[in-house]
Each structure stands twice: as C-alpha cells, then as structure tokens.
Enzyme design. Structure first.
Site, PDB file in Angstrom:
ATOM      1  N   ARG A  57      55.710 -46.207 -74.316  1.00 41.41           N
ATOM      2  CA  ARG A  57      56.071 -46.656 -72.975  1.00 41.41           C
ATOM      3  C   ARG A  57      54.861 -47.066 -72.137  1.00 41.41           C
ATOM      4  O   ARG A  57      54.847 -48.148 -71.529  1.00 41.41           O
ATOM      5  CB  ARG A  57      56.841 -45.550 -72.231  1.00 41.41           C
ATOM      6  CG  ARG A  57      58.327 -45.527 -72.508  1.00 41.41           C
ATOM      7  CD  ARG A  57      58.860 -44.131 -72.398  1.00 41.41           C
ATOM      8  NE  ARG A  57      58.240 -43.269 -73.392  1.00 41.41           N
ATOM      9  CZ  ARG A  57      58.631 -43.212 -74.655  1.00 41.41           C
ATOM     10  NH1 ARG A  57      59.647 -43.934 -75.050  1.00 41.41           N
ATOM     11  NH2 ARG A  57      58.006 -42.443 -75.524  1.00 41.41           N
ATOM     12  N   THR A  58      53.840 -46.223 -72.083  1.00 46.48           N
ATOM     13  CA  THR A  58      52.703 -46.525 -71.216  1.00 46.48           C
ATOM     14  C   THR A  58      51.998 -47.797 -71.666  1.00 46.48           C
ATOM     15  O   THR A  58      51.725 -48.694 -70.859  1.00 46.48           O
ATOM     16  CB  THR A  58      51.721 -45.339 -71.184  1.00 46.48           C
ATOM     17  OG1 THR A  58      52.407 -44.168 -70.761  1.00 46.48           O
ATOM     18  CG2 THR A  58      50.580 -45.615 -70.219  1.00 46.48           C
ATOM     19  N   LYS A  86      32.911 -46.304 -85.918  1.00 47.09           N
ATOM     20  CA  LYS A  86      31.603 -46.536 -86.544  1.00 47.09           C
ATOM     21  C   LYS A  86      30.482 -45.834 -85.785  1.00 47.09           C
ATOM     22  O   LYS A  86      29.305 -46.055 -86.073  1.00 47.09           O
ATOM     23  CB  LYS A  86      31.318 -48.034 -86.597  1.00 47.09           C
ATOM     24  CG  LYS A  86      32.371 -48.842 -87.361  1.00 47.09           C
ATOM     25  CD  LYS A  86      32.079 -50.327 -87.288  1.00 47.09           C
ATOM     26  CE  LYS A  86      33.162 -51.143 -87.993  1.00 47.09           C
ATOM     27  NZ  LYS A  86      32.911 -52.601 -87.901  1.00 47.09           N
ATOM     28  N   ARG A 107      43.750 -45.000 -72.623  1.00 47.63           N
ATOM     29  CA  ARG A 107      44.217 -43.650 -72.945  1.00 47.63           C
ATOM     30  C   ARG A 107      43.290 -43.069 -74.007  1.00 47.63           C
ATOM     31  O   ARG A 107      42.926 -43.752 -74.963  1.00 47.63           O
ATOM     32  CB  ARG A 107      45.656 -43.655 -73.454  1.00 47.63           C
ATOM     33  CG  ARG A 107      46.108 -42.283 -73.981  1.00 47.63           C
ATOM     34  CD  ARG A 107      47.570 -42.244 -74.321  1.00 47.63           C
ATOM     35  NE  ARG A 107      48.382 -42.239 -73.108  1.00 47.63           N
ATOM     36  CZ  ARG A 107      49.711 -42.057 -73.118  1.00 47.63           C
ATOM     37  NH1 ARG A 107      50.354 -41.863 -74.263  1.00 47.63           N
ATOM     38  NH2 ARG A 107      50.380 -42.073 -71.995  1.00 47.63           N
ATOM     39  N   HIS A 135      47.612 -38.106 -65.743  1.00 45.73           N
ATOM     40  CA  HIS A 135      48.310 -39.351 -66.096  1.00 45.73           C
ATOM     41  C   HIS A 135      48.770 -39.956 -64.762  1.00 45.73           C
ATOM     42  O   HIS A 135      49.950 -39.893 -64.407  1.00 45.73           O
ATOM     43  CB  HIS A 135      49.495 -39.041 -66.998  1.00 45.73           C
ATOM     44  CG  HIS A 135      50.058 -40.223 -67.721  1.00 45.73           C
ATOM     45  ND1 HIS A 135      49.782 -41.528 -67.368  1.00 45.73           N
ATOM     46  CD2 HIS A 135      50.905 -40.299 -68.799  1.00 45.73           C
ATOM     47  CE1 HIS A 135      50.418 -42.346 -68.176  1.00 45.73           C
ATOM     48  NE2 HIS A 135      51.110 -41.628 -69.050  1.00 45.73           N
TER      49      HIS A 135
END
Length: 337
Positions: A57-58, A86, A107, A135
């Site tokens: 959703r986000t 890396k 995120r 959030h």
C-alpha cells in the site's frame, strides 16, 4: 511548519495548524483521485521510491499519488537490487539518488535510517516507515480518515474516543498516531494488548501529560464498548526474534461481527493500517466484517492517496496550482470513495 522543500520525517514536526492545512489540501485532491479531473502540475518531476522493506500500500500509493499529479516514478525495492548490497553507505546512496529525483520516499528497517539518509539528500525526503519507529504519512491518513468518519456523524477530532488493539509495542503506525492525537483535546484512549506488547510508556505519558485519559487493558470485550474508533493492528512478526515468538501472541484479539454486535456501539468505526493477517491462526479482523458499513479499512487506503497527494503538492509548492493544470478525464471511470 514551512512545507516547501521540507523533509517529512516525524509527526513531531507538525502543529495542529499544519494538520489542518494538509487535510484541506487533501480534500481538494478528491476530484483527481476519483478520476473526475486530470492535472499535470508535476509534469517532468520525478519521485524516487526507495523501499528496502516489504510494502504494498505505502509504496504503490505514493507512486499513484505522484502520478495523479502528473509526475513520474522510479523505484528501488529490496537491498539486493540496490548498491547498498555492495556495501554502499546511506550517505552515498542519498547523494546519488537525490541527483536523479525531485523528492524521495524511503522505507528502511532500521530506526533513524531515513533521517540519516535525509541529512545527505539534496531533495526532500518522506519517511515511509523506519523500523518500529514512525510512519508519518500512515498516521496522517489514519487521522484524516478518523476526521472524515466523525464529520459524517457531526463530530470532530476533539473529544475522540478510540481503542487501539494488538501489537502496540512494535506498531509504528500507532506510535505516530499517538503523537498526532496529542494535538487535539479531551481524548479518551484505551490501549488493548498483551502486557509484553504494550504501548511504550513514553507515548502513554505524552498523552496523559497533555490531559487526556489513557487506559491500559488486556481485555478486548470490556475495552471496545464506548469508543468511536476501534483501531486494530497485526502482530508485527518481522520485529520478533522468530516466528515462534510472534506466534505466542497471534490471534489473541480477534474482532468479528458477533463480537462487534455484542460489545460495540452501533456506529463504532473499525480501522486497520493493513495488511490485516487473515490466516486462520490470526484473523484479527474477520472476513465476516467485510459487509459491515462501519468497516473503514478500504476507505483508509483510498484516503492515503489524498493525503500523499497533499504532501507532494505542499512539499513541491504547487498546492495552489493544481487546478490551473487540470482538464476533464476522457476515459471511462467508475471511481467512488
């Protein structure tokens, strides 16, 4: 706050007037989210969507919100598909990708990582969730949803009665929401969880220190009888040491239609930040609630588009230009909220 060019990292940035500004702009985005009109106000702008932790959703709603304003989206998902695998530092990643983007949504599983990234970024950064910390945009869309649901009943956010249920220790959505609720008055909050998954004390004391009533309970039935909102959360399995540890708490606080009918007031609104865990051993919101008109979980996801469009418009300073670059939609659509 000054929105133009700003990072959105924590709900602590906001005062009540800021919330009202975001929500007013979100309201104005509805014709575009409903595909009644198209705007190209961000034509040529690029969103860098960087998601180093699973998201549906986000991630998708941030991309859709940017597209609906006329911008383009470039995505990085997972560590394996990025140079971080890396050994590249967050600083180097930020310096590089902010050169490719006009705004970045990120995120990351580690608390404080998005703020660290933002320090090196040359463009605004929005926190899409940093571990168990915060959030912000989810809290904003949750609060926006609560406001809309109460407004339809002739109520406001002041005087809200809300029960938060489930994994309140690890649930970053409820942490951010608790902070936002402190901007309003005369709240009654019930926190329902196993003792081991209780809301961190700092959030409890924050609201109590502001004069709100906060009760802590492990009894679901006796906690949802006199509230406007039941806000359920899933067990945050990814925050536990093992699946077996998470399983100790899974399914403890299930809400179904029978429990709702027996214990809730008739117009109590049911919310959940999603995903809801619908596996039989969890099933925190039963599928038999799907036809309940007070189930607002999909109205929440729709509202997420509006709020995230508003954030982009404010951060990139085009909130007053959206209509100027608009035109009618020329394809069939059946969108309704």
């Amino acid at each position: 706050m000054k929105f133009s060019g700003s990072h959105i990292l924590s709900v602590e940035q906001f005062e009540r007037a800021d919330i009202e500004r975001i929500f007013a702009v979100a309201d104005s985005m509805e014709p575009y989210a409903l595909r009644q009109k198209v705007t190209r106000v961000l034509e040529g702008a690029i969103l860098g969507n960087m998601f180093f932790e699973p998201s549906t959703r986000t991630r998708v709603s941030f991309g859709c919100a940017f597209n609906l304003l006329g911008g383009e989206v470039r995505e990085t998902t997972g560590f394996k598909s990025s140079a971080i695998a890396k050994g590249e530092s967050l600083y180097d990643t930020a310096r590089v990708l902010s050169g490719y983007s006009d705004v970045i949504c990120m995120r990351h599983p580690q608390e404080g990582s998005v703020a660290e990234f933002a320090q090196a970024s040359r463009v605004p950064v929005i926190n899409g969730g940093d571990g168990a910390n915060e959030h912000p945009s989810q809290a904003l869309l949750d609060l926006y949803t609560i406001q809309k649901e109460l407004r339809d009943k002739g109520r406001s956010l002041d005087g809200l009665r809300i029960a938060m249920i489930g994994d309140l220790k690890h649930g970053r959505t409820v942490h951010s929401l608790m902070r936002l609720l402190g901007l309003f008055t005369n709240l009654q909050v019930v926190l329902v969880s196993p003792e081991e998954l209780a809301m961190p004390e700092e959030y409890v004391e924050l609201l109590r220190g502001l004069g709100h009533r906060v009760d802590v309970s492990s009894d679901l039935a006796n906690s949802i009888g006199h509230v406007d909102i039941v806000y359920s959360t899933r067990i945050q399995e990814e925050r536990f040491g093992s699946k077996e540890e998470a399983d100790l708490y899974r399914g403890r606080f299930r809400l179904n239609q029978a429990i709702y009918t027996q214990f809730c007031e008739p117009n109590t609104v049911i919310m959940h930040p999603l995903p809801r865990d619908s596996r039989s051993d969890a099933n925190e919101l039963d599928n038999d609630l799907n036809q309940n008109p007070n189930l607002a979980i999909f109205r929440q996801t729709d509202n997420g588009i509006l709020v995230r469009m508003a954030l982009f418009a404010l951060i990139l300073d085009v909130a007053d230009q959206v209509d100027k670059f608009s035109r009618p939609v020329n394809w069939y659509h059946s969108r309704t909220f």
